[in-house]
Design a protein around this motif. Structure first.
Motif, mmCIF file in Angstrom:
data_model
loop_
_atom_site.group_PDB
_atom_site.id
_atom_site.type_symbol
_atom_site.label_atom_id
_atom_site.label_comp_id
_atom_site.label_asym_id
_atom_site.label_seq_id
_atom_site.Cartn_x
_atom_site.Cartn_y
_atom_site.Cartn_z
ATOM 1 N N SER A 1 0.674 -1.229 -0.122
ATOM 2 C CA SER A 1 -0.068 0.051 -0.018
ATOM 3 C C SER A 1 1.005 1.207 -0.008
ATOM 4 O O SER A 1 0.241 2.452 -0.065
ATOM 5 N N ASP A 2 2.294 1.198 0.185
ATOM 6 C CA ASP A 2 3.165 2.389 0.115
ATOM 7 C C ASP A 2 4.370 2.219 -0.563
ATOM 8 O O ASP A 2 4.586 0.951 -1.059
ATOM 9 N N TYR A 3 5.239 3.206 -0.365
ATOM 10 C CA TYR A 3 6.408 3.278 -1.256
ATOM 11 C C TYR A 3 7.333 2.016 -0.836
ATOM 12 O O TYR A 3 7.293 1.896 0.368
ATOM 13 N N ASN B 1 3.410 0.154 -6.831
ATOM 14 C CA ASN B 1 3.954 -0.305 -5.638
ATOM 15 C C ASN B 1 3.970 -2.040 -5.707
ATOM 16 O O ASN B 1 3.528 -2.447 -4.570
ATOM 17 N N THR C 1 4.294 -1.990 6.380
ATOM 18 C CA THR C 1 3.814 -1.607 4.975
ATOM 19 C C THR C 1 2.717 -2.585 4.561
ATOM 20 O O THR C 1 3.234 -3.995 4.514
#
Length: 246
Positions: free
Chosen positions: A133-135, A160, A184
């Protein structure tokens, strides 16, 4: 059939019952085979294959005409037999289904052998694509993968996601634990198929590496030859005697 397979008389009844129960036809033991369904007849063929429990098991399209439940059960059985150091010789078009079992490939295309070597030489892996869901700190993730002897391939920053390969299904847990530790959340993971397209790409890549290695070896040899050329002859005082050809 138990006589043909030379199964000891004392073991025949138990062996037949075990495998008929394993493949779900024991309750139909009194039904004539001609009245069996097509799927049941296919499972009878598998019973004959496994009844002897030989050291070498040869199967052609082990999942043919079986539904997903029975195909998976056969694969699990073959995996157990492999762990018992049995030799499996399998022919299949659905490579993805048996990829985790393969140590050595013989790939035939249009009647010709295009590859004959180990899975390590082919350099093909069980690949997964994981979405978060994130970098993703790709450098940090790559260091972690290296520390666990896992391979990392394509990274897609826009979604991602990252493609990675494992040696064993249990290795996936390391990747999940990494992202849990990083805080994450993982949103999805999917297995990428091992198909003929992937195999031919792996063969092409292997041939490129082989050619590159051969070219580098040739260049090294040339350099070594040049480096050991003898020094020029030293000058000798005086003129050499001339020969008379008259």
């Amino acid at each position: 059939m138990t006589i043909v397979l030379n199964i000891p008389k004392a073991d025949r009844a138990a062996a037949v019952q075990y495998w008929m129960e394993y493949f779900g036809v024991w309750n139909s033991k009194d039904v004539k085979i001609k009245d069996y369904s097509w799927g049941m007849k296919n499972r009878l063929n598998l019973i004959i294959c496994f009844l002897k429990q030989g050291e070498i098991i040869i199967m052609d399209e082990q999942g043919a005409n079986l539904d997903s439940k029975w195909r998976k059960k056969v694969i699990n059985l073959l995996d157990d037999l492999k762990k018992q150091n049995k030799t499996l010789v399998l022919t299949a078009h659905n490579i993805d289904e048996i990829a985790s079992l393969i140590d050595h490939y013989i790939i035939i295309d249009d009647g010709a052998v295009v590859f004959d070597g180990s899975s390590k030489q082919l350099d093909i892996y069980l690949k997964y694509k994981i979405y978060v869901s994130d970098y993703i700190d790709i450098a940090k993730l790559r260091d972690f993968m290296d520390s666990k002897s896992l391979k990392m391939f394509d990274y897609d920053e826009s979604e991602n996601s990252v493609v990675f390969a494992v040696n064993d299904l249990k290795d996936i847990n390391w990747v999940f634990l990494y992202f849990v530790k990083e805080g994450t959340p993982v949103t999805n993971i999917k297995k990428l198929p091992v198909n003929m397209e992937a195999i031919f790409k792996a063969i092409a890549d292997a041939n490129k590496r082989k050619k590159l290695s051969s070219d580098n070896s040739y260049e090294t040899t040339q350099t070594e030859v040049i480096s050991v050329q003898p020094e020029s002859e030293p000058d000798i005082e005086g003129e050499p005697e001339s020969e008379n050809y008259e």
